[in-house]
Design an enzyme around this catalytic site. Sequence first.
Site, mmCIF file in Angstrom:
data_model
loop_
_atom_site.group_PDB
_atom_site.id
_atom_site.type_symbol
_atom_site.label_atom_id
_atom_site.label_comp_id
_atom_site.label_asym_id
_atom_site.label_seq_id
_atom_site.Cartn_x
_atom_site.Cartn_y
_atom_site.Cartn_z
ATOM 1 N N ARG A 193 0.812 -1.217 0.000
ATOM 2 C CA ARG A 193 0.000 0.000 0.000
ATOM 3 C C ARG A 193 0.845 1.267 0.000
ATOM 4 O O ARG A 193 0.376 2.340 -0.320
ATOM 5 C CB ARG A 193 -0.901 0.003 1.234
ATOM 6 N N LYS A 226 2.081 -19.225 7.231
ATOM 7 C CA LYS A 226 1.292 -19.498 8.408
ATOM 8 C C LYS A 226 1.111 -18.186 9.187
ATOM 9 O O LYS A 226 1.921 -17.285 8.969
ATOM 10 C CB LYS A 226 1.962 -20.544 9.289
ATOM 11 N N HIS A 271 8.316 -22.738 7.218
ATOM 12 C CA HIS A 271 9.735 -22.566 6.887
ATOM 13 C C HIS A 271 10.625 -23.620 7.555
ATOM 14 O O HIS A 271 11.745 -23.844 7.130
ATOM 15 C CB HIS A 271 10.211 -21.133 7.166
ATOM 16 N N LYS A 274 14.475 -25.980 6.292
ATOM 17 C CA LYS A 274 15.764 -25.996 7.003
ATOM 18 C C LYS A 274 16.575 -27.195 6.535
ATOM 19 O O LYS A 274 16.056 -28.302 6.396
ATOM 20 C CB LYS A 274 15.547 -26.038 8.521
ATOM 21 N N ASP A 304 1.238 -20.813 17.137
ATOM 22 C CA ASP A 304 2.402 -20.223 16.457
ATOM 23 C C ASP A 304 3.451 -21.282 16.093
ATOM 24 O O ASP A 304 4.087 -21.182 15.047
ATOM 25 C CB ASP A 304 3.024 -19.168 17.390
ATOM 26 N N HIS A 324 5.125 -26.048 12.932
ATOM 27 C CA HIS A 324 6.515 -26.496 12.911
ATOM 28 C C HIS A 324 6.729 -27.827 13.655
ATOM 29 O O HIS A 324 7.327 -28.752 13.137
ATOM 30 C CB HIS A 324 7.446 -25.451 13.533
ATOM 31 N N LYS A 373 9.341 -19.531 24.283
ATOM 32 C CA LYS A 373 10.138 -18.310 24.178
ATOM 33 C C LYS A 373 10.858 -18.137 25.514
ATOM 34 O O LYS A 373 10.415 -18.653 26.542
ATOM 35 C CB LYS A 373 9.234 -17.097 23.968
HETATM 36 C C1 BG6 Z 1 7.917 -18.475 13.361
HETATM 37 C C2 BG6 Z 1 7.166 -18.077 14.597
HETATM 38 O O1 BG6 Z 1 7.101 -19.254 12.527
HETATM 39 O O2 BG6 Z 1 9.070 -19.218 13.719
HETATM 40 C C3 BG6 Z 1 8.062 -17.288 15.524
HETATM 41 O O3 BG6 Z 1 6.042 -17.302 14.234
HETATM 42 C C4 BG6 Z 1 9.341 -18.024 15.803
HETATM 43 O O4 BG6 Z 1 7.386 -16.988 16.745
HETATM 44 C C5 BG6 Z 1 9.983 -18.492 14.514
HETATM 45 O O5 BG6 Z 1 10.209 -17.152 16.494
HETATM 46 C C6 BG6 Z 1 11.167 -19.389 14.786
HETATM 47 O O6 BG6 Z 1 11.832 -19.638 13.577
HETATM 48 P P1 BG6 Z 1 13.397 -19.972 13.543
HETATM 49 O O7 BG6 Z 1 13.669 -20.273 12.108
HETATM 50 O O8 BG6 Z 1 14.080 -18.744 14.049
HETATM 51 O O9 BG6 Z 1 13.582 -21.124 14.437
#
Ligand code: BG6
Length: 494
Positions: A51, A150, A180, A184, A237, A242, A342
Amino acid sequence: MSAQIIPVDPFDYVVFGGTGDLAERKLLPALYLRMKDEQFSAPSRIIGASRSAMSTQEYQAFAKQALAKFVDISYQDNEAIAAFLECLDYVQVDAKSDAGWAELEALLANNNNQIAAYYLAVGPSLFGDIAERLHRFNMVHDNARIVVEKPIGRDLKSAQALNDDIGRYFKEEQVFRIDHYLGKETVQNLMALRFANALFEPLWNSAHIDHVQITVAESIGVGGRGDYYNRAGAMRDMVQNHLLQLLCLVAMEPPASDDADAVRDEKLKILRALKPIDSNNFEQMTVRGQYVAGASSSEGAVPSYIDEITDEQSTTETFVAIKTEIENWRWAGVPFYLRTGKRMPMRASEIVITFKPIPHSIFDKNAGKPISNRLVIRLQPNEGVKQWIMIKDPGPGGMRLRHVPLDMSFADSFEMRAPDAYERLLMDVIRGNQTLFMRRDEVVAAWKWVDPILEAWVESATSPNQYTSGTAGPASAIALIERDGRSWHDVSEF
Ligand code: BG6
């Protein structure tokens, strides 16, 4: 050893949310590194769309500073950067109105022969609007792909609605749902380890494996993402995507090939075989935590979660530990312990396979007790694999047993940069390879397992257990595994 680079066909990558955080930190740096490695074929373009009113020159300046900030200095090459910036274009579009869409259509020039990848680096509430306008402005054709990040929904119902919004205009083969973690390097190595070696597969079952642990620990807090995170929590999350994807790769049956659907069919079977957790058993099977003030290894003294997000009433979990089982022949009775949080002591992700103890020791007690073999697959940092075995302590003085790792650090072995997950995934989109992307039914199956847990937590009207920042989660998470006579692998030990 260096990596073999196979160029991809020419493409137009349109990045919606092109001036956002993800584009800046991950997408532009990843695309630059792929181009620098000569993976692009001309004529390829990257078109930022958002935007913000911005000229192409201003977008190039934005990209230039993104590379300066987020690409390792040793890969910043002036010539390569200049060539990359030349590939960039920018269009101002509004996802919620028709403003700018005709310009984007004109820029793509109705070129149906060129691969067009539409990357939606925007909130899910815009997915439907963007997909509909791409269709209405004639940008959805056989060579078009859509990439979504996601979270795909916050529960089964909303995930179905989002998938419907996209599925109205794009066929499933055109939809790339990014997790993602699947990009890896070590996660992909898990497939190589399991299916390119004869060594592990015969032992990969309940007869030989005692239990599996999957840990994704982070030292960071929620930072600037408080609004999103407070609505999501660690379960949505991290676990729904993951951790469950990692679990699938560890547990799935060998697919007949590495074809995308062959792999995803097997992952789906695992998601569907997860033992249900609901209001009847959530107290024994799950632990929620929320961090309070403490210390972080990198930031020193850090505030509590509720101070960070300024919501005193928040019951959002920043830590989850779960014990689950996979109800099939291969895995019956083998616990899978998952945990993520976290503000844990360090950033470390790993999968630990603990084998059963030997049935009988021939050594006398002075030799020491044989410790069960353990395979530790380290996703980050210091990617690698360690197979812990028992050996004889070297030297004279009789038989003494010692637990040592056969150590393979990928970084040391291959003397090459570990590519970021996005580099692989962004190019797979262009190649049309969906193996490392989540299929719709996988997302659905994951939510079907997660929803009853979230509901049980809400119904119980309890709060997460507190843990001090910089520690390995609440005491109840330690109890979750120690009740079974096992303990969490110390992630600092790798
Ligand atoms: C993301 C989450 O998908 O993955 C984040 O939304 C998280 O909260 C992150 O910090 C962790 O990814 P990586 O690649 O740093 O382990």
